[in-house]
Write a protein that holds these residues in place. Sequence first.
Motif, PDB file in Angstrom:
ATOM      1  N   VAL A  88      37.247  20.225  39.648  1.00  0.00           N
ATOM      2  CA  VAL A  88      35.858  20.225  40.118  1.00  0.00           C
ATOM      3  C   VAL A  88      35.334  21.657  40.099  1.00  0.00           C
ATOM      4  O   VAL A  88      36.099  22.608  40.206  1.00  0.00           O
ATOM      5  CB  VAL A  88      35.777  19.618  41.548  1.00  0.00           C
ATOM      6  N   HIS A  89      34.032  21.806  39.955  1.00  0.00           N
ATOM      7  CA  HIS A  89      33.435  23.135  40.075  1.00  0.00           C
ATOM      8  C   HIS A  89      33.291  23.496  41.548  1.00  0.00           C
ATOM      9  O   HIS A  89      33.084  22.621  42.395  1.00  0.00           O
ATOM     10  CB  HIS A  89      32.070  23.174  39.398  1.00  0.00           C
ATOM     11  N   SER A  90      33.372  24.770  41.834  1.00  0.00           N
ATOM     12  CA  SER A  90      33.319  25.191  43.228  1.00  0.00           C
ATOM     13  C   SER A  90      32.335  26.331  43.418  1.00  0.00           C
ATOM     14  O   SER A  90      32.020  27.078  42.492  1.00  0.00           O
ATOM     15  CB  SER A  90      34.716  25.610  43.716  1.00  0.00           C
ATOM     16  N   HIS A  91      31.823  26.397  44.643  1.00  0.00           N
ATOM     17  CA  HIS A  91      31.003  27.497  45.139  1.00  0.00           C
ATOM     18  C   HIS A  91      29.768  27.781  44.287  1.00  0.00           C
ATOM     19  O   HIS A  91      28.865  26.958  44.233  1.00  0.00           O
ATOM     20  CB  HIS A  91      31.861  28.747  45.337  1.00  0.00           C
ATOM     21  N   MET A  92      29.732  28.902  43.570  1.00  0.00           N
ATOM     22  CA  MET A  92      28.471  29.387  43.000  1.00  0.00           C
ATOM     23  C   MET A  92      28.065  28.696  41.704  1.00  0.00           C
ATOM     24  O   MET A  92      27.065  29.073  41.093  1.00  0.00           O
ATOM     25  CB  MET A  92      28.539  30.898  42.783  1.00  0.00           C
TER      26      MET A  92
END
Length: 1289
Positions: free
Chosen positions: A1137-1141
């Motif tokens: 999954v993509h995270s944060h920014m």
Amino acid sequence: MGSPEGRFHFAIDRGGTFTDVFAQCPGGHVRVLKLLSEDPANYADAPTEGIRRILEQEGGMLLPRDRPLDTSRIASIRMGTTVATNALLERRGERVALLVTRGFRDLLHVGTQARENLFDLAVPMSEVLYEEVLEVEERVVLYRGEPGAGTPVKGRTGDLLEVQQPVDLGALRGKLEGLLSRGIRSLAVVLMHSYTWAQHEHQVGALARELGFTQVSLSSEAMPMVRIVPRGHTACADAYLTPAIQRYVQGFRQGFQGQLKDVQVLFMRSDGGLAPMDSFSGSRAVLSGPAGGVVGYSATTYRAEGGQPVIGFDMGGTSTDVSRYAGEFEHVFEANTAGVTLQAPQLDINTVAAGGGSRLFFRSGLFVVGPESAGAHPGPACYRKGGPVTVTDANLVLGRLLPASFPCIFGPGEDQPLSPEASRKALEAVATDINSFLTNGPCPTAPLSLEEVAMGFVRVANEAMCRPIRALTQARGHDPSAHVLACFGGAGGQHACAIARALGMDTVHIHRHSGLLSALGLALADVVHEAQEPCSLPYTPETFVQLDQRLSRLEEQCVDALRAQGFPRSQTSTESFLHLRYQGTDCALMVSAHQHPASARSPRAGDFGAAFTERYMREFGFVIPERPVVVDDVRVRGTGRSGLRLEDFPKAQTGPPRVDKVTQCYFEGGYQETPVYLLGELGCGHKLQGPCLIIDSNSTILVEPGCQAEVTEAGDIRIMVGAESPTNTVGAQLDPIHLSIFSHRFMSIAEQMGRILQRTAISTNIKERLDFSCALFGPDGGLVSNAPHIPVHLGAMQETVQFQIQHLGTDLHPGDVLLSNHPSAGGSHLPDLTVITPVFWPGQTRPVFYVASRGHHADIGGITPGSMPPHSTSLQQEGAVFLSFKLVQGGVFQEEAVTEALRAPGKIPGCSGTRNLHDNLSDLRAQVAANQKGIQLVGELIGQYGLDVVQAYMGHIQANAELAVRDMLRAFGTSRQARGQPLEVSAEDHMDDGSPIRLRVHINLNQGSAVFDFSGTGPEVFGNLNAPRAITLSALIYCLRCLVGRDIPLNQGCLAPVSVVIPRGSILDPSPEAAVVGGNVLTSQRVVDVILGAFGACAASQGCMNNVTLGNAHMGYYETVAGGAGAGPGWHGRSGVHSHMTNTRITDPEILESRYPVILRRFELRLGSGGRGRFRGGDGVVRELLFREEALLSVLTERRAFRPYGLQGGEPGARGLNLLIRKDGRKVNLGGKTSVPVYPGDVFCLHTPGGGGYGDPEDPAPPPGSPPQLPAFSERGSVYEYRRAQEAV
């Protein structure tokens, strides 16, 4: 559906809480009935019980519940059911195994790789529907004629394909037998490119059925459309839900003699058409219940109001659904329900709130309604089951609901009336908190009465529901005020007048059976059969004959299917559709030609080109006449006309309506005497002046003061909405009710600006990837509202606006519009162009507020196409620079000057000017237009409330965000103090080149403030990892919002309690000439890791966006790739999954292979790459691309040297790895940042980092799962999909 033969026709809507029964009896009269959907102590099945009761009442004889019902007097049964929806929401479907092409075992787990909630560090995601995966040895690719390629085969779309590996059925047989031995009987089969080459799926399906699998859902049959991820989810949903539906249908049949053999039984599908009981499948059943309501108002309100467009507003106990009808059903072909993306035709029904069950909260000075829901159990406080306070309770306290008009079905024994006392008690607890805040808060004011508190929550609920209605209409270029509001559902009548007034509508239409309009819609609906197949033909005169042949074949299928159900050709009609898009874009529209007859330059079936152009212009504001049009799908919808005709209209009345009683209802300004009328006693011609209540057994309609209701010939209620009486003037002083309303209004302005920008922009980045933000700023340039919440834009635009105010001083005039992208002027990286419009007001010398829009332009020059070079060392290599440029001066667009500036980088050796000037200019004009929309909307707000009030509330909403952050900082400091820990925390991490990012945070407990000191951070680097100051502020706002842990206004106030120290000349505040493109996408992630590490919130996530660029002379492709999320106190890290920014979606594998010269060999989780711990870090992914043409591969990545840290004894995640495997087998480690030529047969193998673990790995781990969440309604529809897409950038 009529009853001349003297038999009954039943239409039944089995909802989540209630089941509604609509029966046309012999002789034509109508009976209606409402009963609980679940009441196991009294009956096994609510629809069967409803039929039994009506047959018993009409026949005058007792029909025992334990005997099957006689069907001799039943002609037909139509049903809409939430069985599929509930099975999906509660994950109570069949045990399923997924069969998928080798290399893609985790494809549906990763999905689009975007997370669902941007600010939830636990990254809760809906779990997949299958429990096991088998990889199938097979592979089909698109034929490109390379040396050594096999003989091509032709797919259903007309594309040529190459079968690289036939299905190995021998190897598969043993694996399938293993599944059977483990008790799995349902399969979803999802193979690459099966939308066009289905033979492999058919072979697998035949083997599975031969072995004894009872449900085999092939993705090529469930929905033959390109894009394997949504098609795969659809096949899984079909395999998961269809057995549950079949069991329900079988159980329903058992309640009738002969198992309904001679009764026509039809079920409503998600697309608004009826289907025979035996062909009702899971993937088409999810909107079965709500679809009936749309059919109901389309067949009644739309006709009664003379064809004026209608907004459907269906407010029930557990959800509020919004839809639109203007002569034809509005369908979507891909939508998310309960975390599952379904690729199937479905009515565009937007679930926007939790209905009467929406919970009420007071948080940090703000009235909050939902999204948490009381659900059907325990339900609102007034249900007497210990439930929380809700919107229903607020309406009861205000006197807008009368307990005597409800059946006694509440309490533990389900035999008591609604309890106003329970509502008052529950609301008093919230009112105590509110009044404590008001009397002891920053601006002490008088306390509110209980009724004022209830009224405040109702007003906030109404405003929250208006926002998505505005979005739904304006998204397609329609004005909400030009619609009639069709209100139905048990709770809608209490809110109809207020909603219509807020949207500028002058008419509300409430059908006399509004409390069970979904059931009526089932009675009025037609039987539908659809046929669809994929296509890849251009829409040109040369292909018209082929398109006509395909449409004719599908039309024949539909007519034959309807004939088999008993419909002669005279009772059937067909409508043809083509799914068209401009070549090179992803924005496809399903268009019908029914209003565009055939011409000499169109297919015989109609002028689809004209229909496409007209709709594209309406929805997007422009067309691209020079661009070829492509056909993605061919579809025919066949309809068998079968709906009943209602004939039991009430008689006209001559005398005045009888007042049943007079009650006291609370409105703005206090209680008013409110007459109560019984709907059954009203007749055509009766006029009722508001305020009044109109009651029947299924709903309560509130006619507000200033409105007038009349009874139509059909016995429906039409309300003419008057202006709100000015009893309560809003002042500049803080009022928490109006604070909540203004919060929604300010956000709505930013959202509507975004809709205009998306509609009028031309580039793929803005129109389709939605890589933009729009925002509203106060007179000091402070951010008031920002939409959407793209993390890297949060707060950064404020720096840009405030720089312009300081830089230009008095040189700002009406008619000026500014353009800026320079990092030292608040820019993030150069492709993000920010357009700012100062707004002047009569009598004011300085701007009274500002609006701005920031959009990512695909190219603005520099050393590489796309203006994202991996090796830039100075800012001028990254493209055109605008410090403070007047894009519009005195109302004139400065086209010549901005063109010169965009071409200027071409004067620098090795650089080019913009490579796409046309798109740049078009998008800049679209940004100016979006700003104009914002100015118009704020102008309307000022016209309504006054300039001083609007500006005051801009300040109040910022102060509210400040309060929420101060509360969080105090709570964090108090927690540390209680454990004897110091009020200073720190953290340090490194970029892969060794540059340290250091942070010390000192908490001031008394003030609830903090100093974030980045002293000691490494110096500016020779490269492009430098991050402008605005990036650090965006990362900080993102982290503060995550730490607060709930929705708060994201504006300037978030940073008010915070002082930020960033050393000049450091990597986080570089010199004006420094290259910054990598700072935006990589360094920003490390800043977040450091801040969250200092607070001990969670272990590090992958800390990288994994930027991959591929290009040659005729194509260019860019992607960012998911990794592992960090674990935290109470949750395992999410994998893939993509995270944060960042939250960018990844291109679907089938789209990738069809448009670019690559084969995706693997895309799966990198098992074991997450850090060990009591809570495990999420795993990264492995992604392998095989190249089919010579190209230049560029990678811009981090965490290839330093691993993502673990916390509290947790181990770090695995570092990433970029490998190039040459055709001859040689493996090369590319390092983190490079550009390298690649050749046919080479393979790029990307291993993304895992997330860090949390807690000692030796500690026993609790059962996996996310932190407990309050139940919320399941949001869905095109408005929700749009917001998900916006936040996936």
